[in-house]
Scaffold this motif. Structure first.
Motif, PDB file in Angstrom:
ATOM      1  N   LYS A 102      68.884 124.088 -63.318  1.00 34.07           N
ATOM      2  CA  LYS A 102      69.017 125.556 -62.866  1.00 34.07           C
ATOM      3  C   LYS A 102      69.205 125.463 -61.299  1.00 34.07           C
ATOM      4  CE  LYS A 102      64.447 126.440 -65.619  1.00 34.07           C
ATOM      5  NZ  LYS A 102      63.108 126.925 -65.733  1.00 34.07           N
ATOM      6  N   LEU A 103      68.874 124.847 -60.368  1.00 30.45           N
ATOM      7  CA  LEU A 103      69.541 124.534 -59.180  1.00 30.45           C
ATOM      8  C   LEU A 103      71.198 123.922 -59.045  1.00 30.45           C
ATOM      9  CD1 LEU A 103      65.654 123.701 -56.711  1.00 30.45           C
ATOM     10  CD2 LEU A 103      67.563 125.964 -57.606  1.00 30.45           C
ATOM     11  N   LEU A 104      71.824 122.928 -59.762  1.00 28.52           N
ATOM     12  CA  LEU A 104      73.157 123.267 -59.746  1.00 28.52           C
ATOM     13  C   LEU A 104      74.023 123.885 -59.180  1.00 28.52           C
ATOM     14  CD1 LEU A 104      73.464 121.110 -63.392  1.00 28.52           C
ATOM     15  CD2 LEU A 104      73.715 119.972 -60.658  1.00 28.52           C
ATOM     16  N   TRP A 105      74.260 125.424 -59.203  1.00 29.09           N
ATOM     17  CA  TRP A 105      74.610 125.917 -58.851  1.00 29.09           C
ATOM     18  C   TRP A 105      74.362 126.134 -57.672  1.00 29.09           C
ATOM     19  CZ3 TRP A 105      72.796 130.556 -56.514  1.00 29.09           C
ATOM     20  CH2 TRP A 105      71.351 130.600 -56.394  1.00 29.09           C
ATOM     21  N   VAL A 106      73.274 125.615 -56.403  1.00 26.52           N
ATOM     22  CA  VAL A 106      72.996 125.709 -55.482  1.00 26.52           C
ATOM     23  C   VAL A 106      73.512 124.266 -54.229  1.00 26.52           C
ATOM     24  CG1 VAL A 106      71.308 125.564 -53.141  1.00 26.52           C
ATOM     25  CG2 VAL A 106      70.784 126.815 -55.891  1.00 26.52           C
ATOM     26  N   LEU A 107      73.840 123.311 -55.820  1.00 24.14           N
ATOM     27  CA  LEU A 107      74.515 122.282 -54.660  1.00 24.14           C
ATOM     28  C   LEU A 107      75.803 122.809 -54.926  1.00 24.14           C
ATOM     29  CD1 LEU A 107      74.862 119.291 -54.153  1.00 24.14           C
ATOM     30  CD2 LEU A 107      74.537 118.951 -56.864  1.00 24.14           C
ATOM     31  N   MET A 108      76.558 123.043 -55.721  1.00 20.53           N
ATOM     32  CA  MET A 108      78.263 123.587 -55.700  1.00 20.53           C
ATOM     33  C   MET A 108      78.192 124.436 -55.016  1.00 20.53           C
ATOM     34  SD  MET A 108      80.635 124.471 -58.674  1.00 20.53           S
ATOM     35  CE  MET A 108      80.015 125.757 -58.932  1.00 20.53           C
ATOM     36  N   LEU A 109      77.415 125.100 -54.460  1.00 15.17           N
ATOM     37  CA  LEU A 109      77.923 126.479 -53.503  1.00 15.17           C
ATOM     38  C   LEU A 109      78.218 125.653 -52.066  1.00 15.17           C
ATOM     39  CD1 LEU A 109      76.526 129.727 -54.749  1.00 15.17           C
ATOM     40  CD2 LEU A 109      78.317 129.331 -54.610  1.00 15.17           C
ATOM     41  N   ALA A 110      76.654 125.484 -51.655  1.00 19.28           N
ATOM     42  CA  ALA A 110      76.401 124.549 -50.667  1.00 19.28           C
ATOM     43  C   ALA A 110      77.256 123.756 -49.881  1.00 19.28           C
ATOM     44  CB  ALA A 110      75.443 123.632 -50.789  1.00 19.28           C
ATOM     45  N   THR A 111      78.302 122.326 -51.260  1.00 15.87           N
ATOM     46  CA  THR A 111      79.561 121.207 -50.805  1.00 15.87           C
ATOM     47  C   THR A 111      80.633 122.409 -50.798  1.00 15.87           C
ATOM     48  OG1 THR A 111      78.363 119.744 -52.684  1.00 15.87           O
ATOM     49  CG2 THR A 111      80.548 120.126 -52.652  1.00 15.87           C
ATOM     50  N   ILE A 112      80.422 123.467 -51.225  1.00 19.85           N
ATOM     51  CA  ILE A 112      82.266 124.866 -51.489  1.00 19.85           C
ATOM     52  C   ILE A 112      81.631 125.030 -50.301  1.00 19.85           C
ATOM     53  CG2 ILE A 112      83.102 126.807 -51.343  1.00 19.85           C
ATOM     54  CD1 ILE A 112      82.541 126.178 -54.861  1.00 19.85           C
ATOM     55  N   ILE A 113      80.486 125.511 -48.948  1.00 18.61           N
ATOM     56  CA  ILE A 113      80.309 126.311 -47.518  1.00 18.61           C
ATOM     57  C   ILE A 113      80.562 124.663 -47.377  1.00 18.61           C
ATOM     58  CG2 ILE A 113      78.652 126.979 -46.679  1.00 18.61           C
ATOM     59  CD1 ILE A 113      77.770 128.696 -49.015  1.00 18.61           C
ATOM     60  N   GLY A 114      79.344 123.455 -47.252  1.00 13.68           N
ATOM     61  CA  GLY A 114      80.262 122.713 -46.546  1.00 13.68           C
ATOM     62  C   GLY A 114      81.366 122.421 -46.268  1.00 13.68           C
ATOM     63  N   LEU A 115      81.973 122.608 -47.283  1.00 12.00           N
ATOM     64  CA  LEU A 115      84.173 121.963 -47.362  1.00 12.00           C
ATOM     65  C   LEU A 115      84.995 122.824 -46.665  1.00 12.00           C
ATOM     66  CD1 LEU A 115      86.494 120.888 -48.003  1.00 12.00           C
ATOM     67  CD2 LEU A 115      86.451 121.940 -49.943  1.00 12.00           C
ATOM     68  N   LEU A 116      84.600 124.195 -46.156  1.00 14.34           N
ATOM     69  CA  LEU A 116      84.738 125.782 -45.336  1.00 14.34           C
ATOM     70  C   LEU A 116      84.119 125.213 -43.522  1.00 14.34           C
ATOM     71  CD1 LEU A 116      84.568 128.627 -47.736  1.00 14.34           C
ATOM     72  CD2 LEU A 116      86.138 127.299 -47.095  1.00 14.34           C
ATOM     73  N   LEU A 117      82.900 124.327 -43.674  1.00 16.07           N
ATOM     74  CA  LEU A 117      82.386 124.362 -42.217  1.00 16.07           C
ATOM     75  C   LEU A 117      83.145 123.632 -42.019  1.00 16.07           C
ATOM     76  CD1 LEU A 117      78.936 125.316 -42.815  1.00 16.07           C
ATOM     77  CD2 LEU A 117      80.367 126.771 -41.460  1.00 16.07           C
ATOM     78  N   GLN A 118      83.323 122.193 -42.666  1.00 13.12           N
ATOM     79  CA  GLN A 118      84.095 120.280 -42.240  1.00 13.12           C
ATOM     80  C   GLN A 118      85.509 121.119 -42.478  1.00 13.12           C
ATOM     81  OE1 GLN A 118      80.336 118.525 -42.929  1.00 13.12           O
ATOM     82  NE2 GLN A 118      82.344 117.864 -42.019  1.00 13.12           N
ATOM     83  N   ARG A 119      85.862 121.809 -42.565  1.00 10.98           N
ATOM     84  CA  ARG A 119      87.519 122.253 -41.834  1.00 10.98           C
ATOM     85  C   ARG A 119      88.110 122.616 -41.154  1.00 10.98           C
ATOM     86  NH1 ARG A 119      92.360 122.913 -43.418  1.00 10.98           N
ATOM     87  NH2 ARG A 119      93.446 125.560 -43.216  1.00 10.98           N
ATOM     88  N   LEU A 120      86.358 123.697 -40.697  1.00 12.58           N
ATOM     89  CA  LEU A 120      87.009 124.201 -39.526  1.00 12.58           C
ATOM     90  C   LEU A 120      86.811 122.933 -38.393  1.00 12.58           C
ATOM     91  CD1 LEU A 120      84.813 127.595 -39.882  1.00 12.58           C
ATOM     92  CD2 LEU A 120      87.483 127.327 -39.913  1.00 12.58           C
ATOM     93  N   ALA A 121      85.269 122.367 -38.660  1.00 10.36           N
ATOM     94  CA  ALA A 121      85.367 121.615 -37.384  1.00 10.36           C
ATOM     95  C   ALA A 121      86.199 120.680 -37.053  1.00 10.36           C
ATOM     96  CB  ALA A 121      84.057 120.563 -37.875  1.00 10.36           C
ATOM     97  N   ALA A 122      87.027 119.614 -38.351  1.00  9.39           N
ATOM     98  CA  ALA A 122      88.237 119.205 -38.645  1.00  9.39           C
ATOM     99  C   ALA A 122      89.546 119.979 -37.573  1.00  9.39           C
ATOM    100  CB  ALA A 122      88.771 119.280 -39.763  1.00  9.39           C
ATOM    101  N   ARG A 123      89.880 120.764 -38.017  1.00 15.08           N
ATOM    102  CA  ARG A 123      91.240 122.071 -37.152  1.00 15.08           C
ATOM    103  C   ARG A 123      90.471 122.064 -35.473  1.00 15.08           C
ATOM    104  NH1 ARG A 123      93.704 126.267 -39.588  1.00 15.08           N
ATOM    105  NH2 ARG A 123      93.118 128.362 -37.562  1.00 15.08           N
ATOM    106  N   LEU A 124      89.554 122.230 -35.286  1.00 15.28           N
ATOM    107  CA  LEU A 124      88.482 122.141 -33.756  1.00 15.28           C
ATOM    108  C   LEU A 124      89.313 121.446 -33.096  1.00 15.28           C
ATOM    109  CD1 LEU A 124      87.182 123.643 -31.219  1.00 15.28           C
ATOM    110  CD2 LEU A 124      85.203 122.784 -32.239  1.00 15.28           C
ATOM    111  N   GLY A 125      89.182 119.597 -34.329  1.00 14.86           N
ATOM    112  CA  GLY A 125      88.905 118.175 -33.064  1.00 14.86           C
ATOM    113  C   GLY A 125      90.707 117.946 -33.049  1.00 14.86           C
ATOM    114  N   VAL A 126      91.539 118.539 -34.188  1.00 11.27           N
ATOM    115  CA  VAL A 126      92.406 118.771 -34.130  1.00 11.27           C
ATOM    116  C   VAL A 126      93.871 119.261 -33.400  1.00 11.27           C
ATOM    117  CG1 VAL A 126      94.763 118.945 -35.168  1.00 11.27           C
ATOM    118  CG2 VAL A 126      93.193 117.936 -36.399  1.00 11.27           C
ATOM    119  N   VAL A 127      92.892 120.817 -33.385  1.00 10.51           N
ATOM    120  CA  VAL A 127      93.595 121.518 -32.279  1.00 10.51           C
ATOM    121  C   VAL A 127      93.633 122.011 -30.645  1.00 10.51           C
ATOM    122  CG1 VAL A 127      93.966 123.929 -32.105  1.00 10.51           C
ATOM    123  CG2 VAL A 127      94.276 123.284 -34.040  1.00 10.51           C
TER     124      VAL A 127
END
Length: 410
Positions: free
Chosen positions: A39-64
């Protein structure tokens, strides 16, 4: 698009993704499967997607900017909020370090068939970080390759458990894509919060923003910066997809095999299998409660000793690999916030000492249930630490004064 360029940028994302596979994550996965089924697999998937978006922002900060998140915080914030943020991140790093110590100690105990006590496993983990610091001298690319090898071990070991148990694929897909939790109560809610804290690690954003600086990018050339952002994002997508699949393996194995099982069910099977750990499960009708230690024992009872040892190898790989990410995070955070240039040896000695002291005391004076029970508390602690990493990331990546033409529009 060029695979050659993607390979050149490959490494930081996989090092970052290890935090999505630490023992705290595995503990959260198996408990959510045992407590809530699929029943909580969707929570895991959403948390991973949100984590990916946040990691993208963090990586962009370092690159730019050419600066990692802690360095930008140092430049943008006044002394009081800066010190507060540093303390919160340090707390998250120490909590994560404790989970790695717990996971490694339990894995060593299982692999030695109990001959090495839990406190002995805790003491052994003191040395492992310094081994990785020794490997680090041979270059970051070789260290990245070694951690890729550890991720492969996790994929193979937990994949073996998945193939052995054969979870219901229809329930798996329902759990992933239908956000519901019918008949859920406080235990399930606690697991949902724990999933978020286990998946989205606060200090991981500081880590990712620093790791991308290991690749040479001409920041005066917007095309090169844009290209670097693209390849780092593709690499992060691949790395987090791999970590997500491994997490799915663990959740579904315990959801299929042990959801709504009672202690009596498991006790009977373990006695019939002549397991030396049969005494762990009282012969009563209470719902089975599993953790990293009991999880391996139960797998061994149901699917043979090989399943137990393969599980322990996977946990050991998770604990060892995530050790170094915590070390790197601590170094970048301390240098960025406080402008302190400590050696990695001194830095590791401090944080690992802080992490090991309470863990060692619990391992000596309490039982394995109290030791693994700390993981639940630490996962929720991670959730509470999240805002202290999210606010700086979201703020700075949206400021044109920091990001120039690469400021996030949302």
């Amino acid at each position: 698009f060029s695979f050659r360029k993607l390979w050149a940028f490959t490494g930081p994302g996989f090092l970052m993704s290890i935090a999505y596979l630490d023992p705290g994550n595995i503990e959260s996965d198996l408990q959510s499967g045992a407590v809530a089924g699929f029943k909580l697999l969707w929570v895991l998937m959403l948390a991973t997607i949100i984590g990916l978006l946040l990691q993208r922002l963090a990586a962009r900060l370092g690159v730019v900017t050419g600066l990692h998140l802690a360095e930008v915080c140092n430049r943008q914030y006044q002394k009081v909020p800066r010190i507060m943020l540093w303390l919160m991140v340090e707390l998250a790093i120490i909590g994560s370090d404790m989970q790695e110590v717990i996971g490694s100690a339990i894995a060593i105990n299982l692999l030695s068939v109990g001959k090495i006590p839990l406190w002995g496993g805790v003491l052994i983990t003191i040395a492992d970080t310094f081994v990785f610091l020794f490997l680090d001298k041979y270059g970051l690319r070789k260290l990245e390759a070694f951690f890729g090898f550890l991720i492969t071990i996790m994929a193979l070991t937990f994949g073996y458990e998945y193939i052995t148990v054969k979870p219901d694929q229809e329930k798996l897909l329902q759990g992933l894509f239908i956000p519901y939790c019918q008949n859920c109560g406080t235990p399930q809610l606690e697991q949902a919060v724990g999933i978020v804290g286990a998946v989205i690690m606060p200090h991981n954003m500081y880590l990712h923003s620093a790791l991308v600086k290991s690749r040479q990018v001409n920041r005066a050339n917007k095309r090169e910066v844009r290209e670097a952002n693209k390849y780092f994002f593709i690499e992060s997508c691949i790395a987090l997809f791999v970590s997500f699949i491994i997490n799915i393996f663990v959740v579904t194995v315990f959801a299929e095999a042990f959801f709504e099982k009672t202690n009596a069910d498991v006790s009977t099977v373990c006695v019939n299998a002549s397991s030396p750990h049969s005494s762990l499960f009282p012969n009563n009708n209470k719902t089975l409660e599993v953790d990293i230690y009991k999880g391996g024992v139960v797998l061994g009872c149901y699917f043979g000793p090989a399943a137990l040892y393969i599980w322990a190898i996977g946990i050991l790989a998770a604990g060892q690999s995530s050790t170094m990410t915590g070390t790197y995070s601590g170094q970048f955070v301390m240098e960025g916030f406080l402008n302190l240039r400590w050696s990695r040896f001194a830095r590791v000695l401090l944080t690992r000492s802080i992490a090991i002291t309470p863990t060692l005391l619990v391992a000596i004076f309490q039982d394995v249930e109290h030791l693994t029970g700390m993981n639940d508390f630490l996962n929720v602690l991670m959730s509470l630490q999240l805002p202290f990493a999210l606010i700086p990331v979201l703020t700075f990546t949206s400021l044109p004064s920091v990001m120039n033409d690469f400021a996030n529009g949302l």
